[in-house]
Design an enzyme around this catalytic site. Sequence first.
Site, PDB file in Angstrom:
ATOM      1  N   SER A 105       0.862  -1.187   0.000  1.00  0.00           N
ATOM      2  CA  SER A 105       0.000   0.000   0.000  1.00  0.00           C
ATOM      3  C   SER A 105       0.896   1.233   0.000  1.00  0.00           C
ATOM      4  CB  SER A 105      -0.865   0.043   1.258  1.00  0.00           C
ATOM      5  OG  SER A 105      -0.133   0.598   2.347  1.00  0.00           O
ATOM      6  N   ASP A 106       0.355   2.369  -0.437  1.00  0.00           N
ATOM      7  CA  ASP A 106       1.102   3.606  -0.210  1.00  0.00           C
ATOM      8  C   ASP A 106       0.954   3.971   1.270  1.00  0.00           C
ATOM      9  OD1 ASP A 106       2.650   5.856  -0.494  1.00  0.00           O
ATOM     10  OD2 ASP A 106       1.609   6.607  -2.240  1.00  0.00           O
ATOM     11  N   TRP A 107       1.698   4.966   1.680  1.00  0.00           N
ATOM     12  CA  TRP A 107       1.779   5.382   3.092  1.00  0.00           C
ATOM     13  C   TRP A 107       0.377   5.671   3.656  1.00  0.00           C
ATOM     14  CZ3 TRP A 107       6.416   7.290   5.870  1.00  0.00           C
ATOM     15  CH2 TRP A 107       6.112   7.889   7.102  1.00  0.00           C
ATOM     16  N   GLY A 108      -0.056   4.842   4.572  1.00  0.00           N
ATOM     17  CA  GLY A 108      -1.337   5.085   5.240  1.00  0.00           C
ATOM     18  C   GLY A 108      -2.563   4.846   4.375  1.00  0.00           C
ATOM     19  N   ALA A 109      -2.362   4.278   3.174  1.00  0.00           N
ATOM     20  CA  ALA A 109      -3.496   4.175   2.250  1.00  0.00           C
ATOM     21  C   ALA A 109      -4.547   3.165   2.710  1.00  0.00           C
ATOM     22  CB  ALA A 109      -3.011   3.834   0.850  1.00  0.00           C
TER      23      ALA A 109
END
Length: 721
Positions: free
Chosen positions: A266-270
């Site tokens: 996932s992207d950061w915090g996605a």
Amino acid sequence: MDNKQLTVLLEKMTLEEKIAQMLQLVVSYFVGSEEDGQITGPMESLGISEETVDQVGSALGLGGAAKVIQVQQTHLKNDRLGIPMLFMADIIHGYKTIFPIPLAIGCSWDQELAEQSAIIAAKEAAVSGLHVTFAPMVDLVRDPRWGRVMESTGEDPYLNSLFARSFVRGFQGDDLTSDVNRVAACVKHFAAYGAGEAGREYNTVDLSERQLREYYLPSYKAALDEGCELVMTSFNTVHGSPATGNRALMRDLLRTEWGFDGVLISDWGAVIELIAHGVAEDEEQAAYLAVQAGVDIEMMTSCYVKYLPELVRSGKVDESLIDEAVLRILNLKNKLGLFENPLRGADPLAEEEIVFCDEHRAVSRELASKSCVLLKNTGVLPLQPEQRVALIGPFAQSKDILGPWSWLGAEEDIMPLDKAIQEKITSSNVFVTEGSGIDAMTEEQMQEALDIASHSDVIVLALGESSPMSGEGGSRSDITLPEAQLQLIAHLQTLNKPMVVVLFNGRPLDLRGVHDQVDAVLEAWFPGSEGASAITDILYGDVNPSGRLSMSFPQAVGQIPVYYNHYNTGRPKKESEPDNRYASQFLDIPNEPLFPFGYGLSYTEFKYGEMVLSAEEMTSDRPLQITTTITNTGYKAGEEVVQLYVRDITGEVVRPMKELKAYSKVLLQAGECKEVSFTVTEEQLRYHHYDLSYTSDAGEFAVFVGSNSRDVVERRFRLLK
Ligand code: BGC
């Protein structure tokens, strides 16, 4: 390890241990200092236990062999099964030797050098202990208001795909197990992150399936075809569903249709952001959606470790989903040789020698000089060493030329433009002052600028955007130069001296008040560690500029999106009917961009000879040969980028006015003439039909050859089926 041994290892793991592999934490969790990592998103309190931290699968943002070795060794002591950690980071355009930003690399149209830059970035990163880079970003971009266009190679699916392949090849090499100088690549941001509405960061993306497949998907696919090991999800929605929880995108398309079996992160915090998007009620549901979609690693939030164990135990999530994900992660670790060699390339002594070495810096300089695009030149460039130069502007002495995502690039290693020019010519011929800041100018600054400019033969203005004005979180609604710098140009113009503008920036700008006021404009982008020397080489004619735009420059911000491969519309504007109100047009500006895709000047002139087609008809067995001659009619050696475009005149669905299909970079000595040939095959004429089937149509096509997407010669041919 072989596959069987990996499965045996998986069987030994508890559910919690497996799920900890699916978590990625920023480096501060391991070394206790946020300064060590690069913080690119909100730092939430994660509510996780120390035990989870001990078992975690990967870390983000740690660089430096000694630190990595220490963290890995501590981890191996604490992790019951001794599973090594993966170290990942954003090595976007260089580790410590910083290359020009990717948009600039796009303008080099130079696949070999792009690959070389990735080889060097990988080598520096690997010796410093890293295993994975979050690159390449291959998002297609059409909106320069978006700050992250600097991270893309531009607006064209074909050119982006070539660069995607070059970067992946450069980062990964042929064998990650034996070649510890390489790192695994992670293509991002899947999918269509570049299409956010109005260029506003993290904004909604809503594209038709056709747009997605035709323009946006090819570059991700190209990276995967090149063997890219990881994919990162994007923050945005795709067809109404956030990518990170989007099963159709991740399972049906990425895994099933494309057969991707690497790691999806996932992207950061996605994952947690699925709640804000409004598709998950809470963290538990966010974890559920992401794992169902097939996201293997959750970056920087803890929905997985907090909720997946119970979701599995209650039977809501099948444990086979977890096993699948963990096996993919273990497999990546294995490919990197970490089970046998958990420290891999990390080597503090070699690091000292390799990182930022002269050889690497020389490649950065070469790539920077190939990435600069000469946008205008009435003849004032190149400069002569005996000319008295007034070097003015916020970038005259600035070291802010590395650009966003140059995490370990250190400003103290940077030579600013004034020093580079002084090194090249007698420094008594260079007079330097700031003139203005990025967005403010004092009376004294202005007077000083006028003073030194009035004693000079030529004014060189070093202008632009500071690096935080682009990059992640760097969207702008107004992409002109800040008012203070426009004022500076206007004041200096009253002196009636030749003026050259060198631009430092991360996006195509709205150049009103710049290009129309000065004699020459050199787009230098953020050129990286050796940028100032590269620019100086061009200014003084030691290097002939050869960069060509990979993204159009708009006439004005209101024209955005403006890109070359657009459709015709039912009422295209016709030169023969300038007064027709009912044509697709603006009342106040032309339809064409200020500087089109593929555009860039040289210090010499190239003349195109006749374009010869091998036949007027082609079939799938009989491809078409297109030949032309290029002559350097000037007095200086130079490189031309010969570009070939195609248009399908009548399709089942509307087709772009032009599509880049091939190009060739040709070096010509003064007076030299070379023949350039291209082959157009039936395969290159295929597109997605109404039912999305990918085939070609019999019928008429136009083929164009020229020095940019606007200035071309056209011929017609037919495809027979
Ligand atoms: C960016 C990614 C990056 C990640 C990790 C995110 O905010 O969108 O491109 O790889 O942070 O730093």
